[in-house]
Design a protein around this motif. Structure first.
Motif, mmCIF file in Angstrom:
data_model
loop_
_atom_site.group_PDB
_atom_site.id
_atom_site.type_symbol
_atom_site.label_atom_id
_atom_site.label_comp_id
_atom_site.label_asym_id
_atom_site.label_seq_id
_atom_site.Cartn_x
_atom_site.Cartn_y
_atom_site.Cartn_z
ATOM 1 N N ILE A 266 -8.087 0.698 -2.265
ATOM 2 C CA ILE A 266 -7.744 1.118 -1.138
ATOM 3 C C ILE A 266 -6.367 0.083 -0.418
ATOM 4 O O ILE A 266 -5.485 0.332 -0.029
ATOM 5 N N ILE A 267 -6.953 -1.253 -0.612
ATOM 6 C CA ILE A 267 -6.006 -2.384 0.013
ATOM 7 C C ILE A 267 -4.627 -2.144 -0.970
ATOM 8 O O ILE A 267 -3.500 -2.335 -0.589
ATOM 9 N N ASN A 268 -4.897 -2.402 -2.319
ATOM 10 C CA ASN A 268 -3.710 -2.276 -3.195
ATOM 11 C C ASN A 268 -2.762 -1.180 -3.139
ATOM 12 O O ASN A 268 -1.618 -1.192 -3.055
ATOM 13 N N THR A 269 -3.526 0.189 -2.686
ATOM 14 C CA THR A 269 -2.575 1.285 -2.483
ATOM 15 C C THR A 269 -2.060 1.257 -1.429
ATOM 16 O O THR A 269 -0.833 1.607 -1.219
ATOM 17 N N GLY A 270 -2.886 0.695 -0.259
ATOM 18 C CA GLY A 270 -2.120 0.809 0.818
ATOM 19 C C GLY A 270 -0.830 -0.125 1.175
ATOM 20 O O GLY A 270 0.147 -0.047 1.602
ATOM 21 N N VAL A 271 -1.071 -1.438 0.413
ATOM 22 C CA VAL A 271 -0.077 -2.171 0.320
ATOM 23 C C VAL A 271 1.084 -1.574 -0.218
ATOM 24 O O VAL A 271 2.362 -1.826 0.024
ATOM 25 N N TYR A 272 0.915 -0.927 -1.289
ATOM 26 C CA TYR A 272 2.113 -0.262 -2.259
ATOM 27 C C TYR A 272 2.628 0.737 -1.358
ATOM 28 O O TYR A 272 4.101 0.793 -1.480
ATOM 29 N N TYR B 106 0.298 -12.506 -3.168
ATOM 30 C CA TYR B 106 0.982 -11.923 -4.140
ATOM 31 C C TYR B 106 0.210 -11.052 -5.129
ATOM 32 O O TYR B 106 0.662 -10.127 -5.815
ATOM 33 N N MET B 107 -1.233 -11.221 -4.789
ATOM 34 C CA MET B 107 -2.074 -10.237 -5.660
ATOM 35 C C MET B 107 -1.997 -8.819 -5.374
ATOM 36 O O MET B 107 -2.456 -8.162 -6.086
ATOM 37 N N PHE B 108 -1.521 -8.633 -4.294
ATOM 38 C CA PHE B 108 -1.306 -7.233 -3.788
ATOM 39 C C PHE B 108 -0.238 -6.696 -3.628
ATOM 40 O O PHE B 108 -0.076 -5.391 -3.364
ATOM 41 N N LEU B 109 0.826 -7.273 -4.268
ATOM 42 C CA LEU B 109 2.155 -6.710 -4.142
ATOM 43 C C LEU B 109 2.336 -5.974 -5.489
ATOM 44 O O LEU B 109 1.950 -6.678 -6.566
#
Length: 138
Positions: A28-34, A81-84
């Protein structure tokens, strides 16, 4: 484990294919940041070099950079940077999230949420250290 268990969605490691809590929130977090990157990339003007101002700001302050970490004090970059992910295509986030789903569920089921999250963030921070060391000697 008998063959009946496999029919209920269990893999050979004994864990279910259902999303585990940490994997679900990381997805969810990774997709939200994307999605935020996509939205920011569509609004605002461009710099003189043709780069979107919003993405330029986002990557300047959240992506990992040797000079920004050590000379500008942006010590959060080894975490952020891990979430970009590359907003110019879907491949980067697709493969990252597929691997997280494929391996993360089994690891979290086997290790538990806290140990899995430690592993996830230690791997990300270890990569950040490696990136910064390469930048130091390049």
């Amino acid at each position: 484990m008998n063959t009946h268990d496999y029919n209920r969605g269990f893999n050979r490691f004994g864990s279910s294919f259902r999303l585990t809590p940490a994997v679900k929130w990381l997805l969810i977090i990774n997709t939200g940041v994307y999605l935020l990157e996509l939205i920011i990339g569509r609004i605002g003007g461009t710099t003189s070099s043709g780069i979107n101002q919003g993405l330029h700001f986002l990557y300047t302050h959240l992506a990992i950079s040797f000079s920004r970490v050590f000379f500008h004090g942006e010590i959060w970059q080894p975490f952020t940077y891990m979430f970009l992910h590359d907003p110019m295509g879907i491949g980067h986030i697709f493969w990252n999230m597929l691997m997280l789903w494929m391996f993360g569920i089994s690891l979290e089921s086997f290790w538990g949420r806290n140990r899995f999250l430690k592993f996830y963030f230690y791997c990300g921070l270890g990569s950040a250290v490696f990136i910064l060391l390469v930048a130091l000697f390049a």
